[in-house]
Design a protein around this motif. Sequence first.
Motif, PDB file in Angstrom:
ATOM      1  N   ARG A  12     -31.049  18.167 -45.256  1.00 51.79           N
ATOM      2  CA  ARG A  12     -32.433  18.284 -44.835  1.00 51.79           C
ATOM      3  C   ARG A  12     -32.508  18.720 -43.379  1.00 51.79           C
ATOM      4  NH1 ARG A  12     -35.645  13.305 -42.747  1.00 51.79           N
ATOM      5  NH2 ARG A  12     -36.373  15.121 -41.628  1.00 51.79           N
ATOM      6  N   THR A  13     -33.708  19.005 -42.922  1.00 54.20           N
ATOM      7  CA  THR A  13     -33.947  19.352 -41.528  1.00 54.20           C
ATOM      8  C   THR A  13     -34.977  18.400 -40.936  1.00 54.20           C
ATOM      9  OG1 THR A  13     -35.688  20.904 -42.166  1.00 54.20           O
ATOM     10  CG2 THR A  13     -33.480  21.807 -41.880  1.00 54.20           C
ATOM     11  N   ARG A  14     -35.065  18.414 -39.622  1.00 58.60           N
ATOM     12  CA  ARG A  14     -36.148  17.707 -38.946  1.00 58.60           C
ATOM     13  C   ARG A  14     -36.489  18.450 -37.658  1.00 58.60           C
ATOM     14  NH1 ARG A  14     -32.845  12.395 -36.684  1.00 58.60           N
ATOM     15  NH2 ARG A  14     -31.654  13.491 -35.070  1.00 58.60           N
ATOM     16  N   TRP A  15     -37.747  18.399 -37.267  1.00 59.80           N
ATOM     17  CA  TRP A  15     -38.211  18.964 -36.000  1.00 59.80           C
ATOM     18  C   TRP A  15     -38.386  17.831 -34.997  1.00 59.80           C
ATOM     19  CZ3 TRP A  15     -39.796  24.242 -35.554  1.00 59.80           C
ATOM     20  CH2 TRP A  15     -39.947  24.952 -36.751  1.00 59.80           C
ATOM     21  N   VAL A  72     -30.316  19.709 -38.287  1.00 64.51           N
ATOM     22  CA  VAL A  72     -29.862  19.818 -39.676  1.00 64.51           C
ATOM     23  C   VAL A  72     -28.948  18.643 -39.986  1.00 64.51           C
ATOM     24  CG1 VAL A  72     -28.654  21.240 -41.367  1.00 64.51           C
ATOM     25  CG2 VAL A  72     -29.987  22.333 -39.547  1.00 64.51           C
ATOM     26  N   LEU A  73     -29.224  17.962 -41.097  1.00 66.81           N
ATOM     27  CA  LEU A  73     -28.385  16.852 -41.545  1.00 66.81           C
ATOM     28  C   LEU A  73     -27.505  17.324 -42.699  1.00 66.81           C
ATOM     29  CD1 LEU A  73     -27.643  13.805 -41.461  1.00 66.81           C
ATOM     30  CD2 LEU A  73     -29.454  13.453 -43.167  1.00 66.81           C
ATOM     31  N   THR A  74     -26.218  17.018 -42.619  1.00 71.14           N
ATOM     32  CA  THR A  74     -25.280  17.400 -43.683  1.00 71.14           C
ATOM     33  C   THR A  74     -24.554  16.177 -44.206  1.00 71.14           C
ATOM     34  OG1 THR A  74     -23.372  17.771 -42.229  1.00 71.14           O
ATOM     35  CG2 THR A  74     -24.907  19.615 -42.530  1.00 71.14           C
ATOM     36  N   ARG A  75     -23.881  16.373 -45.340  1.00 72.37           N
ATOM     37  CA  ARG A  75     -23.055  15.318 -45.915  1.00 72.37           C
ATOM     38  C   ARG A  75     -21.796  15.944 -46.484  1.00 72.37           C
ATOM     39  NH1 ARG A  75     -24.491  10.844 -50.692  1.00 72.37           N
ATOM     40  NH2 ARG A  75     -22.350  10.598 -51.444  1.00 72.37           N
ATOM     41  N   SER A  76     -20.669  15.275 -46.275  1.00 69.19           N
ATOM     42  CA  SER A  76     -19.409  15.681 -46.899  1.00 69.19           C
ATOM     43  C   SER A  76     -18.715  14.431 -47.410  1.00 69.19           C
ATOM     44  CB  SER A  76     -18.513  16.431 -45.903  1.00 69.19           C
ATOM     45  OG  SER A  76     -18.257  15.661 -44.755  1.00 69.19           O
ATOM     46  N   ASP A  77     -18.211  14.509 -48.630  1.00 72.54           N
ATOM     47  CA  ASP A  77     -17.573  13.366 -49.283  1.00 72.54           C
ATOM     48  C   ASP A  77     -16.071  13.600 -49.422  1.00 72.54           C
ATOM     49  OD1 ASP A  77     -20.090  12.352 -49.517  1.00 72.54           O
ATOM     50  OD2 ASP A  77     -20.295  12.793 -51.651  1.00 72.54           O
ATOM     51  N   ARG A  78     -15.315  12.554 -49.182  1.00 72.05           N
ATOM     52  CA  ARG A  78     -13.871  12.601 -49.382  1.00 72.05           C
ATOM     53  C   ARG A  78     -13.413  11.290 -49.996  1.00 72.05           C
ATOM     54  NH1 ARG A  78     -11.722  15.031 -43.564  1.00 72.05           N
ATOM     55  NH2 ARG A  78     -12.860  17.025 -43.649  1.00 72.05           N
ATOM     56  N   ARG A  79     -12.419  11.376 -50.860  1.00 70.57           N
ATOM     57  CA  ARG A  79     -11.832  10.180 -51.447  1.00 70.57           C
ATOM     58  C   ARG A  79     -10.502   9.911 -50.765  1.00 70.57           C
ATOM     59  NH1 ARG A  79     -14.609   8.142 -55.444  1.00 70.57           N
ATOM     60  NH2 ARG A  79     -12.922   6.684 -55.952  1.00 70.57           N
ATOM     61  N   VAL A  80     -10.400   8.733 -50.166  1.00 69.70           N
ATOM     62  CA  VAL A  80      -9.191   8.324 -49.454  1.00 69.70           C
ATOM     63  C   VAL A  80      -8.753   6.978 -50.020  1.00 69.70           C
ATOM     64  CG1 VAL A  80      -8.160   7.771 -47.229  1.00 69.70           C
ATOM     65  CG2 VAL A  80      -9.936   9.541 -47.373  1.00 69.70           C
ATOM     66  N   GLY A  81      -7.596   6.962 -50.664  1.00 71.40           N
ATOM     67  CA  GLY A  81      -7.093   5.728 -51.251  1.00 71.40           C
ATOM     68  C   GLY A  81      -8.017   5.141 -52.297  1.00 71.40           C
ATOM     69  N   GLY A  82      -8.690   6.016 -53.050  1.00 74.67           N
ATOM     70  CA  GLY A  82      -9.598   5.550 -54.080  1.00 74.67           C
ATOM     71  C   GLY A  82     -10.989   5.235 -53.584  1.00 74.67           C
ATOM     72  N   GLU A  83     -11.217   5.345 -52.276  1.00 76.89           N
ATOM     73  CA  GLU A  83     -12.527   5.069 -51.702  1.00 76.89           C
ATOM     74  C   GLU A  83     -13.291   6.376 -51.470  1.00 76.89           C
ATOM     75  OE1 GLU A  83     -10.950   1.315 -48.946  1.00 76.89           O
ATOM     76  OE2 GLU A  83     -11.930   3.062 -48.051  1.00 76.89           O
ATOM     77  N   GLU A  84     -14.595   6.335 -51.692  1.00 77.50           N
ATOM     78  CA  GLU A  84     -15.429   7.479 -51.371  1.00 77.50           C
ATOM     79  C   GLU A  84     -15.978   7.301 -49.968  1.00 77.50           C
ATOM     80  OE1 GLU A  84     -19.530   8.044 -52.891  1.00 77.50           O
ATOM     81  OE2 GLU A  84     -18.707   9.850 -53.807  1.00 77.50           O
ATOM     82  N   ARG A  85     -15.665   8.227 -49.095  1.00 70.43           N
ATOM     83  CA  ARG A  85     -16.139   8.167 -47.709  1.00 70.43           C
ATOM     84  C   ARG A  85     -17.217   9.215 -47.509  1.00 70.43           C
ATOM     85  NH1 ARG A  85     -10.850   6.748 -43.968  1.00 70.43           N
ATOM     86  NH2 ARG A  85     -10.060   5.064 -45.309  1.00 70.43           N
ATOM     87  N   ARG A  86     -18.389   8.766 -47.102  1.00 71.08           N
ATOM     88  CA  ARG A  86     -19.551   9.631 -46.960  1.00 71.08           C
ATOM     89  C   ARG A  86     -19.811   9.891 -45.481  1.00 71.08           C
ATOM     90  NH1 ARG A  86     -22.722   5.289 -50.444  1.00 71.08           N
ATOM     91  NH2 ARG A  86     -21.196   4.059 -49.291  1.00 71.08           N
ATOM     92  N   LEU A  87     -19.519  11.102 -45.055  1.00 73.41           N
ATOM     93  CA  LEU A  87     -19.707  11.476 -43.658  1.00 73.41           C
ATOM     94  C   LEU A  87     -20.996  12.275 -43.518  1.00 73.41           C
ATOM     95  CD1 LEU A  87     -18.682  11.709 -40.714  1.00 73.41           C
ATOM     96  CD2 LEU A  87     -17.523  13.828 -41.409  1.00 73.41           C
ATOM     97  N   HIS A  88     -21.892  11.785 -42.674  1.00 73.41           N
ATOM     98  CA  HIS A  88     -23.138  12.493 -42.373  1.00 73.41           C
ATOM     99  C   HIS A  88     -23.081  13.007 -40.942  1.00 73.41           C
ATOM    100  CE1 HIS A  88     -25.524  11.446 -45.970  1.00 73.41           C
ATOM    101  NE2 HIS A  88     -24.793  10.350 -45.973  1.00 73.41           N
TER     102      HIS A  88
END
Length: 315
Positions: free
Chosen positions: A257-260, A268-284
């Motif tokens: 999404r965006t914001r003014w 601009v807000l982004t998200r990227s997901d990674r699985r590390v050791g069976g865990e889902e890590r959500r980076l914003h």
Amino acid sequence: MPYRVLLAAVVTAAPLTITPHAEAAAAKPVIRYAGLSSCLQSDGGRHPCGPLKLWLSNGRVVALPGARRTVGDDEYVAAAVVAVSQDGARAAYFSGKDGVLTIWTAATGRAREIPKVTWPDDLQMNSLILSPGGRYVSMLGVDASEREVDRVADTTTGKVFTLPRGYQAWDFSPDGRRMMAGNNRTAVLYSTGTWSVKLRRSVYMRGDLGPDGVTVAGTKWTKTGKTVRNMVVTRNLATGKKSTIPIRLRTGENPLRTRWDKAGHIDVLTRSDRRVGGEERRLHTWYRLNRATHKLKRIDSFLIPPSVGGYVLPT
């Protein structure tokens, strides 16, 4: 545009420690997200527990023990009872004791009760939207006839404006003077306070309303083969003029999404997901967009640990 994440999956990981970035810590603290934590079960799984909490940019986690919570032990639906303003400056929730609306301010760390606005007992609440400055709060719910109802309460006067049937509040301008609402076919701009219609346009354009009160910004992506194109799209609802700004993100990073802000900057807000050791890590990550060069400058990043099963981002 309202953005909420509702996760019902059971997680098994332990909480992660979030270390704020230097630039975020130096500025006034803002609320990164709100949500529910989880507790370990005897079988090694987790279930939602404890009060609603706010995670701040300075690393603090603020518990809201008095906030009303309407979720079951197997749910992580936090959106119905808490909202974070688009600038992250405030959060709104209802008291569990008397149903009074409460607004918590990040800069002071203090909560202010709004006795004129209380939990709508005739609605099954779905979501809240809090305007920048905290004056207006949209309360979306379903009535006894299963009809969706959206009411916007003025926290100063206590007066309530009910949107026409089928319309939802989408967003407020950074100064809180305009509100954008609509349905799948029409966008309507209201002047807050008087709730007079300033503009009605037959177009579906969800996004964040700019400081001019008529321009909307949002994110979009397209995929051709293995090539992904990310972009920020703006549209002036008064003139219909539309512009597209391509942006470059890392592989696996998705625009949300965006914001003014009041100065006319677009973040601009982004998200990227990674699985590390069976865990889902959500980076914003929040970026500041340079509309002249199309470059992005990172202004904040934060990990949402797997132990937080449901969370609400600024809307």
